[in-house]
Design a protein around this motif. Structure first.
Motif, short mmCIF file in Angstrom:
data_model
loop_
_atom_site.label_atom_id
_atom_site.label_comp_id
_atom_site.label_asym_id
_atom_site.label_seq_id
_atom_site.Cartn_x
_atom_site.Cartn_y
_atom_site.Cartn_z
N LEU A 193 0.84 -1.18 0.00
CA LEU A 193 0.00 0.00 0.00
C LEU A 193 0.88 1.24 0.00
O LEU A 193 1.67 1.45 0.92
CB LEU A 193 -0.91 0.01 1.22
CG LEU A 193 -1.98 1.09 1.25
CD1 LEU A 193 -3.00 0.88 0.12
CD2 LEU A 193 -2.69 1.12 2.60
N SER A 194 0.74 2.04 -1.04
CA SER A 194 1.56 3.25 -1.18
C SER A 194 0.73 4.48 -0.87
O SER A 194 -0.38 4.64 -1.39
CB SER A 194 2.11 3.32 -2.61
OG SER A 194 3.03 4.40 -2.74
N LEU A 195 1.27 5.34 -0.03
CA LEU A 195 0.64 6.61 0.32
C LEU A 195 1.38 7.70 -0.45
O LEU A 195 2.48 8.11 -0.08
CB LEU A 195 0.73 6.86 1.83
CG LEU A 195 0.32 5.69 2.73
CD1 LEU A 195 0.43 6.09 4.20
CD2 LEU A 195 -1.09 5.21 2.42
N ALA B 243 6.35 9.24 -1.54
CA ALA B 243 5.50 8.07 -1.31
C ALA B 243 5.97 7.36 -0.05
O ALA B 243 7.18 7.17 0.14
CB ALA B 243 5.55 7.13 -2.51
N ILE B 244 5.02 6.99 0.78
CA ILE B 244 5.31 6.26 2.02
C ILE B 244 4.79 4.83 1.86
O ILE B 244 3.64 4.63 1.45
CB ILE B 244 4.62 6.90 3.23
CG1 ILE B 244 5.07 8.36 3.41
CG2 ILE B 244 4.89 6.10 4.50
CD1 ILE B 244 4.28 9.10 4.48
N GLY B 245 5.61 3.85 2.17
CA GLY B 245 5.16 2.47 2.21
C GLY B 245 4.43 2.21 3.51
O GLY B 245 5.05 2.21 4.58
N ALA B 246 3.12 2.00 3.44
CA ALA B 246 2.32 1.88 4.67
C ALA B 246 2.76 0.70 5.52
O ALA B 246 2.82 0.79 6.75
CB ALA B 246 0.84 1.75 4.31
N GLU B 247 3.08 -0.42 4.88
CA GLU B 247 3.46 -1.61 5.66
C GLU B 247 4.80 -1.42 6.35
O GLU B 247 4.98 -1.83 7.50
CB GLU B 247 3.49 -2.84 4.75
CG GLU B 247 2.13 -3.29 4.26
CD GLU B 247 1.70 -2.57 2.99
OE1 GLU B 247 0.64 -2.92 2.44
OE2 GLU B 247 2.43 -1.65 2.54
N ARG B 248 5.76 -0.81 5.66
CA ARG B 248 7.06 -0.59 6.30
C ARG B 248 6.93 0.34 7.49
O ARG B 248 7.54 0.10 8.55
CB ARG B 248 8.05 0.02 5.29
CG ARG B 248 8.75 -0.99 4.43
CD ARG B 248 9.99 -0.37 3.81
NE ARG B 248 10.59 -1.25 2.82
CZ ARG B 248 11.70 -0.97 2.17
NH1 ARG B 248 12.31 0.18 2.37
NH2 ARG B 248 12.19 -1.82 1.28
#
Length: 438
Positions: free
Chosen positions: A231-233, A407-412
């Protein structure tokens, strides 16, 4: 203690509203109706203990003469709430009526109350359709849901517009070979590795845009920090002066997210033994070349390649945690070779950055090229096919403003916040190099 009635649904019970386990303390001495799953069961000399799990937590219920089904069965309990210091939450329910709503047909493949992330990880993922019910598993997903909600709310407040971009595309946003191919009515198409090109186009429409959506990377990683679908924010903003505007926005955004987690997720963090970090008013920044030199001089670690390797990221984060008390650090001024073709050049480097959090990269961002001639030259320099990018590049003939984003990786981010060692456990149904089910 009363013996449960054999009636399945007594009329008086039908008018009793459902109570969630977290609210038992508000009903001390009162009759309540609980519904949920049989989390655990014990039989001690004719006295049965049933631990019920619902969306809000767990509660202990006690009765006698019960025919308890297998764990994970859906059940309903009617009884009286009594204070009990050893029960979860300090209260238990003395069972008057017990009903099985849907019985489990076989024993659960994993014992949910005993699950740990560092024990039989593949088994937990193989049976994810059950293991995801665990208290810790769902706590991580609830935290992630609040991260996403805070992301929406903060950006809405700053004048951003949410967009939705295609996930079936004709070319990759970042080039390279890490694209999933698919047949699109006889034509070659790909799953989108990023909404980057589309969100840049949409800056020409709304000036400030964001998207929350999955992205796909056909990378043959088999590590604890990579997923092939995540999931990318994504954020993009126009009329900026430099990448500093983008980093400042992210600084404010992260502060809002952490504030919301303090308000909404204190119980989840306590369950997982994690702490919510402070976000400095000005997250530290360091150019990449200086960062590489620092980890070599201070820690004796030689960095290979054109970027920071995982150990260098860890050591750099350690340095800023020790010297400035910050869990966050922006690494700036990346060379062209380490950035995609749309990164804005500045001599031998670009106006691109990464954000490290507790030793791992969670964000890539920066200022983008907004001038048509510069963009076309960059496409040629990167040996990309201009024709395949024509649908994207054409808009730059029409006055695109200076812009940038990240972009933020939600899972990370979720995994690092909660101390989860493998990012796969920060997604309900992960997709990695070897996993297409469940």
């Amino acid at each position: 203690m009363t013996t449960p009635s054999e009636q399945q649904a007594p009329p008086a019970q039908a008018t009793l509203p459902r109570t969630l386990t977290r609210d038992l303390g508000q009903h001390d001495g009162q009759r309540v109706r609980l519904q949920g799953f049989l989390h655990a069961r014990r039989d001690l000399g004719g006295v049965q203990f049933a631990v019920l799990r619902d969306v809000s937590g767990i509660a202990q219920a006690v009765g006698s003469g019960l025919s308890l089904p297998l764990t994970e069965s859906s059940i309903e309990i009617v009884g009286t709430v009594k204070a009990h210091p050893k029960a979860p939450g300090g209260y238990e329910v003395q069972i008057e009526d017990f009903r099985v709503l849907s019985a489990a047909r076989e024993p659960a493949p994993v014992e949910i109350p005993k699950m740990e992330w560092n024990v039989n990880p593949e088994t937990m993922l193989d049976y994810r359709y059950v293991s995801v019910r665990g208290l810790k598993e769902r706590a991580a997903l609830r935290v992630q849901a609040q991260i996403v909600r805070a992301f929406h709310e903060h950006l809405d407040a700053e004048g951003f517009t949410e967009i939705s971009t295609p996930k079936i595309v004709s070319a990759g946003a970042e080039g390279g070979a890490n694209l999933f191919k698919l047949d699109y009515f006889g034509e070659q198409a790909y799953l989108a590795q990023s909404p980057q090109l589309y969100k840049q186009i949409m800056v020409g429409v709304f000036e400030r845009v964001y998207e929350v959506a999955p992205v796909y990377r056909a990378e043959e990683h088999a590590t604890s920090r990579h997923l092939n679908e995540y999931l990318s924010l994504d954020v993009e903003m126009g009329f900026i002066e430099s990448e500093e505007d983008v980093m400042n926005l992210q600084n404010r955004l992260l502060a809002s997210i952490m504030g919301r987690l303090r308000e909404r997720c204190s119980a989840e963090f306590a369950l997982l033994g994690a702490t919510i970090p402070d976000v400095p008013a000005h997250i530290p920044r360091i150019p990449l070349l200086e960062a590489r030199a620092l980890v070599t001089e201070k820690f004796g670690h030689t960095v290979g390649g054109k970027d920071l390797d995982p150990e260098a990221e860890r050591l750099l984060s350690q340095h800023y945690a020790e010297t400035e008390g910050s869990d966050w650090v922006f690494v700036t001024k990346y060379p062209k070779a380490a950035r995609p073709f749309y990164a804005y050049p500045e001599g031998d480097v670009t106006r691109g950055y990464d954000l490290l959090f507790r030793g791992i990269e969670i964000t890539s961002g920066g200022q983008r090229i907004n001038e048509y001639d510069m963009l076309m030259q960059s496409i040629r320099d990167y040996r990309l096919n201009p024709e395949s990018l024509a649908g994207y590049s054409e808009v730059f003939k029409f006055g695109m403003p200076p812009h940038g984003g990240f972009a933020i990786g939600a899972e990370r981010l979720t995994a690092k916040l909660l101390g989860i060692q493998n990012v796969r456990y920060a997604r309900a149904f992960p997709r990695d190099r070897h996993r297409l089910t469940p």
